[in-house]
Design an enzyme around this catalytic site. Structure first.
Site, PDB file in Angstrom:
ATOM      1  N   GLN A 100       5.661 -10.480  -8.467  1.00 38.59           N
ATOM      2  CA  GLN A 100       6.863 -10.761  -7.812  1.00 38.59           C
ATOM      3  C   GLN A 100       6.545 -12.053  -7.529  1.00 38.59           C
ATOM      4  O   GLN A 100       5.695 -12.863  -7.077  1.00 38.59           O
ATOM      5  CB  GLN A 100       6.841  -9.820  -6.576  1.00 38.59           C
ATOM      6  CG  GLN A 100       8.088 -10.300  -5.917  1.00 38.59           C
ATOM      7  CD  GLN A 100       8.315  -9.570  -4.223  1.00 38.59           C
ATOM      8  OE1 GLN A 100       7.336  -9.712  -3.540  1.00 38.59           O
ATOM      9  NE2 GLN A 100       9.154  -8.720  -4.260  1.00 38.59           N
ATOM     10  N   TYR A 169      13.591 -14.328   2.295  1.00 41.44           N
ATOM     11  CA  TYR A 169      12.822 -15.389   1.860  1.00 41.44           C
ATOM     12  C   TYR A 169      14.153 -16.276   1.269  1.00 41.44           C
ATOM     13  O   TYR A 169      15.075 -16.198   1.015  1.00 41.44           O
ATOM     14  CB  TYR A 169      11.960 -15.019   0.707  1.00 41.44           C
ATOM     15  CG  TYR A 169      10.634 -14.508   1.622  1.00 41.44           C
ATOM     16  CD1 TYR A 169      10.115 -15.234   2.300  1.00 41.44           C
ATOM     17  CD2 TYR A 169      10.524 -13.055   1.518  1.00 41.44           C
ATOM     18  CE1 TYR A 169       8.788 -14.744   3.061  1.00 41.44           C
ATOM     19  CE2 TYR A 169       9.463 -12.709   2.245  1.00 41.44           C
ATOM     20  CZ  TYR A 169       8.555 -13.405   3.195  1.00 41.44           C
ATOM     21  OH  TYR A 169       7.391 -12.752   3.826  1.00 41.44           O
ATOM     22  N   ARG A 319       3.356   0.930   1.786  1.00 43.14           N
ATOM     23  CA  ARG A 319       2.157   1.396   2.758  1.00 43.14           C
ATOM     24  C   ARG A 319       1.353   2.725   2.375  1.00 43.14           C
ATOM     25  O   ARG A 319       0.317   2.798   2.559  1.00 43.14           O
ATOM     26  CB  ARG A 319       2.918   1.585   4.036  1.00 43.14           C
ATOM     27  CG  ARG A 319       3.051   0.223   4.964  1.00 43.14           C
ATOM     28  CD  ARG A 319       4.201   0.344   6.118  1.00 43.14           C
ATOM     29  NE  ARG A 319       5.391   1.032   5.620  1.00 43.14           N
ATOM     30  CZ  ARG A 319       6.626   1.148   6.334  1.00 43.14           C
ATOM     31  NH1 ARG A 319       6.097   1.288   7.898  1.00 43.14           N
ATOM     32  NH2 ARG A 319       7.681   1.478   5.935  1.00 43.14           N
ATOM     33  N   CYS A 341       0.275   8.465   5.401  1.00 41.10           N
ATOM     34  CA  CYS A 341       0.591   7.327   6.173  1.00 41.10           C
ATOM     35  C   CYS A 341       1.282   7.461   7.518  1.00 41.10           C
ATOM     36  O   CYS A 341       2.142   8.166   7.358  1.00 41.10           O
ATOM     37  CB  CYS A 341       1.351   6.079   5.225  1.00 41.10           C
ATOM     38  SG  CYS A 341       1.927   4.891   6.170  1.00 41.10           S
TER      39      CYS A 341
HETATM   40  C1  LIG Z   1       1.350  -5.583   4.469  1.00 38.90           C
HETATM   41  C2  LIG Z   1       2.693  -5.455   3.540  1.00 38.90           C
HETATM   42  C3  LIG Z   1       2.996  -6.652   2.897  1.00 38.90           C
HETATM   43  C4  LIG Z   1       4.304  -6.674   2.266  1.00 38.90           C
HETATM   44  N1  LIG Z   1       4.557  -7.640   1.243  1.00 38.90           N
HETATM   45  C5  LIG Z   1       5.683  -7.558   0.499  1.00 38.90           C
HETATM   46  C6  LIG Z   1       5.796  -8.435  -0.605  1.00 38.90           C
HETATM   47  O1  LIG Z   1       4.987  -9.264  -0.799  1.00 38.90           O
HETATM   48  N2  LIG Z   1       7.103  -8.675  -1.105  1.00 38.90           N
HETATM   49  C7  LIG Z   1       7.983  -7.681  -0.665  1.00 38.90           C
HETATM   50  O2  LIG Z   1       9.130  -7.723  -1.608  1.00 38.90           O
HETATM   51  N3  LIG Z   1       8.175  -6.796   0.123  1.00 38.90           N
HETATM   52  C8  LIG Z   1       6.479  -6.730   0.923  1.00 38.90           C
HETATM   53  N4  LIG Z   1       6.663  -5.815   1.947  1.00 38.90           N
HETATM   54  C9  LIG Z   1       7.667  -4.743   1.997  1.00 38.90           C
HETATM   55  C10 LIG Z   1       7.274  -3.406   1.106  1.00 38.90           C
HETATM   56  O3  LIG Z   1       7.248  -3.880  -0.450  1.00 38.90           O
HETATM   57  C11 LIG Z   1       8.196  -2.236   1.216  1.00 38.90           C
HETATM   58  O4  LIG Z   1       9.644  -3.100   0.879  1.00 38.90           O
HETATM   59  C12 LIG Z   1       8.334  -1.862   2.729  1.00 38.90           C
HETATM   60  O5  LIG Z   1       7.030  -1.688   3.364  1.00 38.90           O
HETATM   61  C13 LIG Z   1       9.014  -0.482   2.722  1.00 38.90           C
HETATM   62  O6  LIG Z   1       8.117   0.542   2.001  1.00 38.90           O
HETATM   63  P1  LIG Z   1       7.186   1.269   2.535  1.00 38.90           P
HETATM   64  O7  LIG Z   1       7.849   2.375   3.624  1.00 38.90           O
HETATM   65  O8  LIG Z   1       6.677   2.498   1.204  1.00 38.90           O
HETATM   66  O9  LIG Z   1       6.063   0.616   3.040  1.00 38.90           O
HETATM   67  C14 LIG Z   1       5.333  -5.642   2.574  1.00 38.90           C
HETATM   68  C15 LIG Z   1       4.970  -4.835   3.502  1.00 38.90           C
HETATM   69  C16 LIG Z   1       3.868  -4.682   3.993  1.00 38.90           C
HETATM   70  C17 LIG Z   1       3.423  -3.328   4.917  1.00 38.90           C
HETATM   71  S1  SF4 Z   2      -1.540   4.593   7.861  1.00 39.88           S
HETATM   72 FE1  SF4 Z   2      -1.003   2.890   9.179  1.00 39.88          FE
HETATM   73  S2  SF4 Z   2      -2.134   0.959   8.652  1.00 39.88           S
HETATM   74 FE2  SF4 Z   2      -2.249   2.921   7.112  1.00 39.88          FE
HETATM   75  S3  SF4 Z   2      -0.884   2.002   5.531  1.00 39.88           S
HETATM   76 FE3  SF4 Z   2       0.080   3.282   6.789  1.00 39.88          FE
HETATM   77  S4  SF4 Z   2       1.023   2.050   8.611  1.00 39.88           S
HETATM   78 FE4  SF4 Z   2      -0.433   0.949   7.271  1.00 39.88          FE
END
Ligand SMILES: Cc1cc2nc3c(=O)[nH]c(=O)nc-3n(C[C@H](O)[C@H](O)[C@H](O)COP(=O)(O)O)c2cc1C
Ligand code: SF4
Length: 371
Positions: A100, A169, A319, A341
């Site tokens: 990315q 961004y 996550r 998670c």
């Molecule tokens: C630690 C962390 C780092 C992330 N870094 C990026 C990133 O570099 N680029 C991006 O588009 N989204 C980033 N995100 C957002 C995730 O890609 C995603 O869109 C968001 O966490 C929702 O998905 P989830 O519920 O599966 O976590 C980040 C999220 C977390 C928690």
């Molecule tokens: S359990 Fe908590 S620390 Fe682990 S990935 Fe999910 S939100 Fe992040």
């Protein structure tokens, strides 16, 4: 039959299944942005864990767009051999990996940045430092920086590139009327706010050629007063095919200002999963491009349902794969039906040299976030 474990093609990019690791800033690079061995090891874990496509954490395309310390860099040809090692490590395990590419704009808070730049001057409580308005030359430089970063993806042997157009961004700053107050050719109307994205996509395509997979992660709405509306986001989706994009990952939210809109907490029931479903439904009405949906997927049943209904072609996880990089394999083997998670956002890296890690308490083996 499981749709989740059926293959899919995004242009010339073929994935073994419909599970994508959404971009996750790993904070595993040195001060020049060179990936550390820990990053390669993480990608190996993900590839071994069976995810169909790994999208790397965002990589900065230009020194002025370094979003934070320990971010991976893709701003110079000198970095290509280090990046190529990452691609090889994943390919050796049969995986697919796409970087990315990003410019932080106003959200460039790395130590090396003395004065962040943005489409318009902006000073907001969520920004650690005020940003100044970009000059025309800086805009052209940023466009070329994206284009050459995309070329480096190809030269390093990656399977494609994803242009970060979400989460507040630089490209999403241009799209957002909350941030972009310009009255020249780069702002003023929705079409002019879209121009920067158009120029980036065109310059990227010029550099990578017709057949190289170019994806985009799009924030379809800002979720703040005066920000990008869903109607405008839909128009952007409708325009993507004409910009030469091969596939779109749907997200939302304006980053730092409303981070928990994008990285939502407290997903304690299936009803709270897939929290950008309404955006993907609208995107589907606007485009025939492959759609990847991110945001809150935790249960296999919810993933299968979204695919079966045709709202998205692939689902992406952030996550859950920090917590369990082998979750896809566990799903496939029938060892698990849900991610463990807890969606409490304790995964952000704390301080230098640590990197992302799952730090929510998980007492029992196989514990799930909810039953
Ligand atoms: C630690 C962390 C780092 C992330 N870094 C990026 C990133 O570099 N680029 C991006 O588009 N989204 C980033 N995100 C957002 C995730 O890609 C995603 O869109 C968001 O966490 C929702 O998905 P989830 O519920 O599966 O976590 C980040 C999220 C977390 C928690
Ligand atoms: S359990 Fe908590 S620390 Fe682990 S990935 Fe999910 S939100 Fe992040």
């Amino acid at each position: 039959m499981s749709l989740l474990f059926s293959p899919f093609s995004i242009g010339s990019l073929q994935t073994a299944n419909r599970l994508v690791r959404s971009a996750t800033a790993e904070r595993m690079a040195d001060q020049d942005g060179r990936p550390l061995p820990t990053l390669e090891a993480l990608y190996e874990d993900l590839a071994e864990g069976g995810v169909g496509l790994i999208i790397t954490g965002h990589m900065y395309v230009h020194a002025a767009g370094k979003a934070h310390d320990e971010m991976t860099g893709i701003y110079d040809d000198d970095l290509i051999p280090d990046l190529a090692r990452l691609a090889r490590a994943v390919h050796d395990l049969g995986g697919r990996v796409v970087p990315q590419i990003n410019h932080g704009g106003m959200n460039s808070v790395a130590e090396s940045i003395s004065e962040p730049i943005a489409p318009s001057a902006i000073d907001q409580p969520f920004l650690p430092r005020p940003a100044r308005e970009m000059t025309g030359t800086e805009i052209e430089t940023a466009i070329q920086a994206f284009a050459h970063a995309a070329r480096r993806c190809r030269e390093a042997g990656f399977d494609g590139v994803q242009i970060h157009t979400a989460h507040g961004y630089l490209i999403s700053q241009f799209l957002s009327p909350f941030v972009n107050k310009r009255t020249d050719e780069w702002g003023g109307t929705a079409e002019k706010r879209m121009r920067f994205l158009r120029e980036v996509c065109s310059a990227v395509r010029d550099q990578v050629g017709a057949d190289y997979p170019v994806l985009i992660k799009l924030g379809m709405e800002d979720g703040v007063d005066g920000g990008l509306s869903l109607g405008e986001g839909a128009e952007i989706v409708a325009a993507l095919e004409g910009m030469g994009i091969d596939g779109v990952e749907i997200s939302g939210g304006l980053g730092g200002m409303n981070k928990t809109l994008n990285v939502r907490k407290g997903i304690k029931s299936e009803a709270k999963e897939a929290y950008f479903l309404h955006l993907a439904q609208e995107a589907r009405r606007q485009t025939d491009l492959p759609i990847i949906l991110v945001g809150g997927f935790r249960s296999r049943s919810v993933m299968e349902k979204v695919l079966a209904e045709g709202v998205a072609d692939l689902v992406s996880l952030c996550r859950p794969l920090i917590s369990e990089p082998d979750l896809p394999r566990q799903f496939e083997l029938g060892l698990k039906e849900k991610s463990r998670c807890l969606s409490a956002n304790n995964c952000w890296a704390e301080g230098p040299g640590v990197g992302i890690a799952c730090k929510c308490p998980h007492d029992r083996v196989g514990e799930t976030a909810f039953s």
